[in-house]
Design a protein around this motif. Sequence first.
Motif, mmCIF file in Angstrom:
data_model
loop_
_atom_site.group_PDB
_atom_site.id
_atom_site.type_symbol
_atom_site.label_atom_id
_atom_site.label_comp_id
_atom_site.label_asym_id
_atom_site.label_seq_id
_atom_site.Cartn_x
_atom_site.Cartn_y
_atom_site.Cartn_z
ATOM 1 N N LYS A 78 -2.840 9.181 5.385
ATOM 2 C CA LYS A 78 -3.748 8.494 4.390
ATOM 3 C C LYS A 78 -3.391 7.567 3.476
ATOM 4 O O LYS A 78 -2.091 7.850 2.821
ATOM 5 C CB LYS A 78 -4.700 9.469 3.650
ATOM 6 C CG LYS A 78 -5.530 10.196 4.529
ATOM 7 C CD LYS A 78 -6.596 11.092 3.929
ATOM 8 C CE LYS A 78 -7.332 11.788 4.815
ATOM 9 N NZ LYS A 78 -8.729 12.424 4.254
ATOM 10 N N GLU A 79 -3.971 6.559 2.999
ATOM 11 C CA GLU A 79 -3.692 5.427 2.074
ATOM 12 C C GLU A 79 -3.662 6.427 0.645
ATOM 13 O O GLU A 79 -4.804 7.084 0.626
ATOM 14 C CB GLU A 79 -4.458 4.171 1.917
ATOM 15 C CG GLU A 79 -3.928 3.375 0.967
ATOM 16 C CD GLU A 79 -4.351 2.018 0.885
ATOM 17 O OE1 GLU A 79 -4.166 1.083 0.346
ATOM 18 O OE2 GLU A 79 -5.249 1.558 2.130
ATOM 19 N N TRP A 80 -2.789 6.150 -0.444
ATOM 20 C CA TRP A 80 -2.902 7.084 -1.443
ATOM 21 C C TRP A 80 -2.868 6.086 -2.577
ATOM 22 O O TRP A 80 -2.195 5.117 -2.868
ATOM 23 C CB TRP A 80 -1.655 8.057 -1.433
ATOM 24 C CG TRP A 80 -1.538 8.745 -2.602
ATOM 25 C CD1 TRP A 80 -2.286 9.778 -3.195
ATOM 26 C CD2 TRP A 80 -0.237 9.004 -3.403
ATOM 27 N NE1 TRP A 80 -1.685 10.524 -4.183
ATOM 28 C CE2 TRP A 80 -0.494 9.950 -4.567
ATOM 29 C CE3 TRP A 80 0.829 8.219 -3.643
ATOM 30 C CZ2 TRP A 80 0.335 10.227 -5.549
ATOM 31 C CZ3 TRP A 80 1.735 8.618 -4.572
ATOM 32 C CH2 TRP A 80 1.314 9.505 -5.582
ATOM 33 N N LYS A 81 -3.789 6.421 -3.779
ATOM 34 C CA LYS A 81 -3.852 5.550 -5.040
ATOM 35 C C LYS A 81 -3.032 6.518 -5.885
ATOM 36 O O LYS A 81 -3.554 7.508 -6.512
ATOM 37 C CB LYS A 81 -5.177 5.240 -5.279
ATOM 38 C CG LYS A 81 -6.149 4.648 -4.255
ATOM 39 C CD LYS A 81 -5.824 3.325 -4.129
ATOM 40 C CE LYS A 81 -6.765 2.509 -3.058
ATOM 41 N NZ LYS A 81 -6.154 1.380 -2.786
ATOM 42 N N GLN A 82 -1.725 5.938 -6.470
ATOM 43 C CA GLN A 82 -1.079 6.763 -7.302
ATOM 44 C C GLN A 82 -1.581 6.591 -8.554
ATOM 45 O O GLN A 82 -1.628 5.285 -9.121
ATOM 46 C CB GLN A 82 0.197 6.068 -7.155
ATOM 47 C CG GLN A 82 1.370 6.964 -8.107
ATOM 48 C CD GLN A 82 2.675 6.420 -7.915
ATOM 49 O OE1 GLN A 82 3.077 5.572 -7.107
ATOM 50 N NE2 GLN A 82 3.788 6.926 -8.522
ATOM 51 N N LEU A 83 -1.838 7.733 -9.218
ATOM 52 C CA LEU A 83 -2.189 7.621 -10.646
ATOM 53 C C LEU A 83 -1.125 7.740 -11.738
ATOM 54 O O LEU A 83 -1.162 6.937 -12.727
ATOM 55 C CB LEU A 83 -3.116 8.767 -10.944
ATOM 56 C CG LEU A 83 -3.786 8.964 -12.276
ATOM 57 C CD1 LEU A 83 -4.694 7.613 -12.708
ATOM 58 C CD2 LEU A 83 -4.709 10.166 -12.282
ATOM 59 N N ALA A 127 0.726 -1.004 0.230
ATOM 60 C CA ALA A 127 0.001 -0.079 -0.100
ATOM 61 C C ALA A 127 1.092 1.181 0.141
ATOM 62 O O ALA A 127 2.010 1.155 0.734
ATOM 63 C CB ALA A 127 -0.790 0.015 1.237
ATOM 64 N N ILE A 128 0.634 2.323 -0.796
ATOM 65 C CA ILE A 128 1.092 3.621 -0.848
ATOM 66 C C ILE A 128 0.534 4.441 0.228
ATOM 67 O O ILE A 128 -0.725 4.418 0.277
ATOM 68 C CB ILE A 128 1.264 4.212 -2.097
ATOM 69 C CG1 ILE A 128 1.923 3.114 -2.933
ATOM 70 C CG2 ILE A 128 2.034 5.477 -2.111
ATOM 71 C CD1 ILE A 128 2.117 3.409 -4.472
ATOM 72 N N ASP A 132 1.160 -2.252 4.962
ATOM 73 C CA ASP A 132 0.104 -1.604 5.851
ATOM 74 C C ASP A 132 0.536 -0.371 6.566
ATOM 75 O O ASP A 132 1.704 -0.308 6.936
ATOM 76 C CB ASP A 132 -0.772 -3.017 6.475
ATOM 77 C CG ASP A 132 0.162 -3.474 7.481
ATOM 78 O OD1 ASP A 132 1.159 -2.962 7.996
ATOM 79 O OD2 ASP A 132 -0.064 -4.834 7.665
ATOM 80 N N ASP A 162 5.774 3.176 0.678
ATOM 81 C CA ASP A 162 5.319 2.057 -0.101
ATOM 82 C C ASP A 162 5.667 0.927 0.922
ATOM 83 O O ASP A 162 6.475 0.365 1.108
ATOM 84 C CB ASP A 162 6.055 1.566 -1.380
ATOM 85 C CG ASP A 162 5.558 0.696 -2.154
ATOM 86 O OD1 ASP A 162 4.649 -0.250 -1.619
ATOM 87 O OD2 ASP A 162 5.652 0.391 -3.236
#
Length: 90
Positions: free
Chosen positions: A81-86, A2-3, A56, A53
Amino acid sequence: MAIFALQLTFKNNERRLAVRPAHREYLTSLKEAGKLVAAGPFGDETGALLIYDVADEAELRDILAKDPYTPEDVYEIATLKEWKQLFPLS
């Protein structure tokens, strides 16, 4: 994996500057281990943004506990916060 995005707010500036070399050495080891994606202070030096990276949030909390900044009480967590890399960092 998770990032996570971590935004810090600095405090106790004199103490922070004294421990900063050890903190940066620790960050370098995390970068080399593939745990730290990017890091750096804001332009006004009031805080920093770090991207991790990790497996958890528990692993990230363990990393933070080992950071030389933590026992010196020189920051507060503003955002974690968990981040969703685009797009990838280049």
